[in-house]
Design a protein around this motif. Structure first.
Motif, mmCIF file in Angstrom:
data_model
loop_
_atom_site.group_PDB
_atom_site.id
_atom_site.type_symbol
_atom_site.label_atom_id
_atom_site.label_comp_id
_atom_site.label_asym_id
_atom_site.label_seq_id
_atom_site.Cartn_x
_atom_site.Cartn_y
_atom_site.Cartn_z
ATOM 1 N N ALA A 138 0.849 -1.196 0.000
ATOM 2 C CA ALA A 138 0.000 0.000 0.000
ATOM 3 C C ALA A 138 0.881 1.241 0.000
ATOM 4 O O ALA A 138 1.539 1.534 1.001
ATOM 5 C CB ALA A 138 -0.923 -0.013 1.217
ATOM 6 N N VAL A 139 0.878 1.964 -1.100
ATOM 7 C CA VAL A 139 1.746 3.126 -1.263
ATOM 8 C C VAL A 139 0.910 4.406 -1.192
ATOM 9 O O VAL A 139 0.047 4.627 -2.045
ATOM 10 C CB VAL A 139 2.494 3.070 -2.606
ATOM 11 C CG1 VAL A 139 3.392 4.294 -2.766
ATOM 12 C CG2 VAL A 139 3.303 1.783 -2.724
ATOM 13 N N GLY A 140 1.140 5.205 -0.175
ATOM 14 C CA GLY A 140 0.411 6.469 -0.053
ATOM 15 C C GLY A 140 -1.073 6.287 0.200
ATOM 16 O O GLY A 140 -1.874 7.145 -0.180
ATOM 17 N N ILE A 141 -1.439 5.193 0.844
ATOM 18 C CA ILE A 141 -2.837 4.900 1.162
ATOM 19 C C ILE A 141 -3.038 5.072 2.665
ATOM 20 O O ILE A 141 -2.358 4.424 3.465
ATOM 21 C CB ILE A 141 -3.214 3.471 0.729
ATOM 22 C CG1 ILE A 141 -3.175 3.363 -0.802
ATOM 23 C CG2 ILE A 141 -4.586 3.084 1.252
ATOM 24 C CD1 ILE A 141 -3.416 1.957 -1.308
ATOM 25 N N VAL A 175 6.486 1.324 6.744
ATOM 26 C CA VAL A 175 7.598 2.241 6.500
ATOM 27 C C VAL A 175 7.038 3.657 6.562
ATOM 28 O O VAL A 175 6.193 4.035 5.743
ATOM 29 C CB VAL A 175 8.245 1.992 5.126
ATOM 30 C CG1 VAL A 175 9.416 2.957 4.920
ATOM 31 C CG2 VAL A 175 8.704 0.551 4.994
ATOM 32 N N VAL A 176 7.483 4.435 7.554
ATOM 33 C CA VAL A 176 7.060 5.824 7.692
ATOM 34 C C VAL A 176 8.081 6.701 6.995
ATOM 35 O O VAL A 176 9.250 6.745 7.390
ATOM 36 C CB VAL A 176 6.936 6.225 9.179
ATOM 37 C CG1 VAL A 176 6.512 7.697 9.290
ATOM 38 C CG2 VAL A 176 5.934 5.328 9.893
ATOM 39 N N GLY A 177 7.639 7.377 5.939
ATOM 40 C CA GLY A 177 8.565 8.221 5.202
ATOM 41 C C GLY A 177 7.975 8.682 3.884
ATOM 42 O O GLY A 177 6.815 8.396 3.561
ATOM 43 N N GLU A 179 10.919 8.966 -2.034
ATOM 44 C CA GLU A 179 12.274 8.516 -1.750
ATOM 45 C C GLU A 179 12.332 6.998 -1.573
ATOM 46 O O GLU A 179 13.275 6.344 -2.031
ATOM 47 C CB GLU A 179 12.793 9.194 -0.473
ATOM 48 C CG GLU A 179 12.893 10.700 -0.571
ATOM 49 C CD GLU A 179 13.327 11.331 0.740
ATOM 50 O OE1 GLU A 179 13.516 10.582 1.718
ATOM 51 O OE2 GLU A 179 13.462 12.564 0.783
ATOM 52 N N ILE A 180 11.305 6.450 -0.932
ATOM 53 C CA ILE A 180 11.317 5.033 -0.558
ATOM 54 C C ILE A 180 11.031 4.126 -1.748
ATOM 55 O O ILE A 180 11.725 3.117 -1.963
ATOM 56 C CB ILE A 180 10.303 4.777 0.567
ATOM 57 C CG1 ILE A 180 10.718 5.549 1.822
ATOM 58 C CG2 ILE A 180 10.166 3.288 0.852
ATOM 59 C CD1 ILE A 180 9.666 5.601 2.884
ATOM 60 N N VAL A 181 10.021 4.456 -2.546
ATOM 61 C CA VAL A 181 9.597 3.564 -3.632
ATOM 62 C C VAL A 181 10.697 3.346 -4.664
ATOM 63 O O VAL A 181 10.979 2.202 -5.052
ATOM 64 C CB VAL A 181 8.295 4.077 -4.290
ATOM 65 C CG1 VAL A 181 7.975 3.271 -5.549
ATOM 66 C CG2 VAL A 181 7.132 3.990 -3.300
ATOM 67 N N PRO A 182 11.389 4.398 -5.156
ATOM 68 C CA PRO A 182 12.482 4.144 -6.120
ATOM 69 C C PRO A 182 13.587 3.254 -5.550
ATOM 70 O O PRO A 182 14.122 2.392 -6.259
ATOM 71 C CB PRO A 182 13.004 5.544 -6.442
ATOM 72 C CG PRO A 182 11.856 6.452 -6.157
ATOM 73 C CD PRO A 182 11.164 5.849 -4.975
#
Length: 329
Positions: free
Chosen positions: A271-274, A309-311, A315-318
């Motif tokens: 879940a990215v940005g959810i 992952v809090v951040g 930056e994290i996904v790439p």
């Protein structure tokens, strides 16, 4: 009868998948209470379905059968189940939280001077004098959890949210089948069944995907979707989204996960940005493992995530995509 009773929903001889999630909840509730669980099927000529349930760990399987129950109507189900519950007197009656249940179950609870504790996401158990079950449901789009305990003398009516309990947790066993014929008259059925609701056909079946990468409003703009698409490609995963992404037209509606989209149960759900609104959690809580990436450490998604992952996702996904590709060699 006492104990726990689970109403199994079927349509035209096919189970609603949420029925077995409710059955798993019923079996677990009965086990904690030190009592037994039974199941009931409402319809016409549902013998084969009843026999299928006879292979589960149940005290008894009941088939409520009547010609006026061949098609679903709220009046028919209400009258039939009212008669049945009065005769059997279960302590707890559990339902899957479906559109059909929402149609008749509140009225059924009212017939017994009770309320329906709806959309329950978990059941907690105490000990001693306060050992009765605590039913937890969410408020304000998942921002708050509310605890409900049944304290009156009548049966407790509860509906269970999709994905809260795992259908594969249903215990096997043997049970006898008994038919119950309610007293129904045609003039009790005030409405005529209409055309059954049918979901639109979809070219993408997320329900069978083993890996899913899903994106939410935290992505900010459509041009940034490529970051998440690259991660999905690296993992060999299907790309999915929360409702705001699809409402904006950034991804097709067939890729939406949630109460108004598809329900999924992959081995891994990223879940990215959810944020984790209740409408989205309904669709993905059956995932075997959940990895959440969000800059808000208080986001509701972290309450159900196995890994968080809090951040900043930009930056994290790439970096995660690079690590996946490097691992593949």
């Amino acid at each position: 009868m006492s104990g726990v009773l689970v109403m199994m929903e079927q349509r035209n001889g096919a189970w609603n998948r949420m029925s077995f999630e409710a059955l798993a909840a019923g079996q677990q509730l009965a086990e904690h209470l030190g009592t037994e669980c039974s199941a009931v099927v409402v319809g016409r000529n549902s013998g084969s379905l009843s026999q299928e349930l006879a292979s589960k760990k149940l005290k008894k399987v009941y088939a409520i059968d009547h010609e006026l129950l061949a098609s679903y109507t709220a009046d028919g189900y209400l009258a039939a189940l009212e008669q049945f519950v009065k005769q059997e007197a279960p302590d707890y009656v559990l339902f899957p939280h479906t559109y059909r249940v929402r149609d008749f179950a509140p009225a059924l609870a009212t017939r017994f001077s009770q309320v329906l504790i709806s959309d329950v996401i978990t059941i907690r158990y105490g000990s001693g004098s306060t050992g009765s079950p605590m039913f937890v449901r969410q408020l304000l789009q998942g921002k708050l959890n509310a605890d409900y305990r049944h304290t009156s003398q009548g049966p407790c009516f509860v509906s269970v949210q999709a994905g809260t309990f795992r259908s594969d947790a249903v215990q096997e066993g043997t049970a006898s089948v008994e038919t119950f014929t309610p007293q129904l008259l045609p003039d009790q059925i005030r409405s005529k069944p209409g055309e059954p609701f049918r979901e639109s056909s979809q070219s993408v079946d997320l329900s069978s995907a083993p890996l899913i990468v899903s994106v939410g409003r935290g992505i900010g703009e459509q041009d940034s979707l490529s970051l998440v698409e690259e991660l999905a490609q690296a993992l060999g995963a299907e790309l999915a989204a929360s409702r705001p992404i699809c409402d904006n037209g950034w991804l097709p509606m067939e890729r939406q996960v949630g109460s108004s989209g598809q329900t999924v149960s992959p081995k891994l759900y990223v879940a990215v940005g959810i944020s984790g609104a209740i409408q989205h959690l309904v669709g993905m809580k059956g995932s075997k493992a959940v990895l959440a990436i969000n800059k808000d450490e208080n986001a509701p998604i972290f309450e159900i995530a196995d890994y968080g992952v809090v951040g900043d996702l930009f930056e994290i996904v790439p970096e995660l995509t690079k690590a996946v590709l490097a691992a593949k060699g």
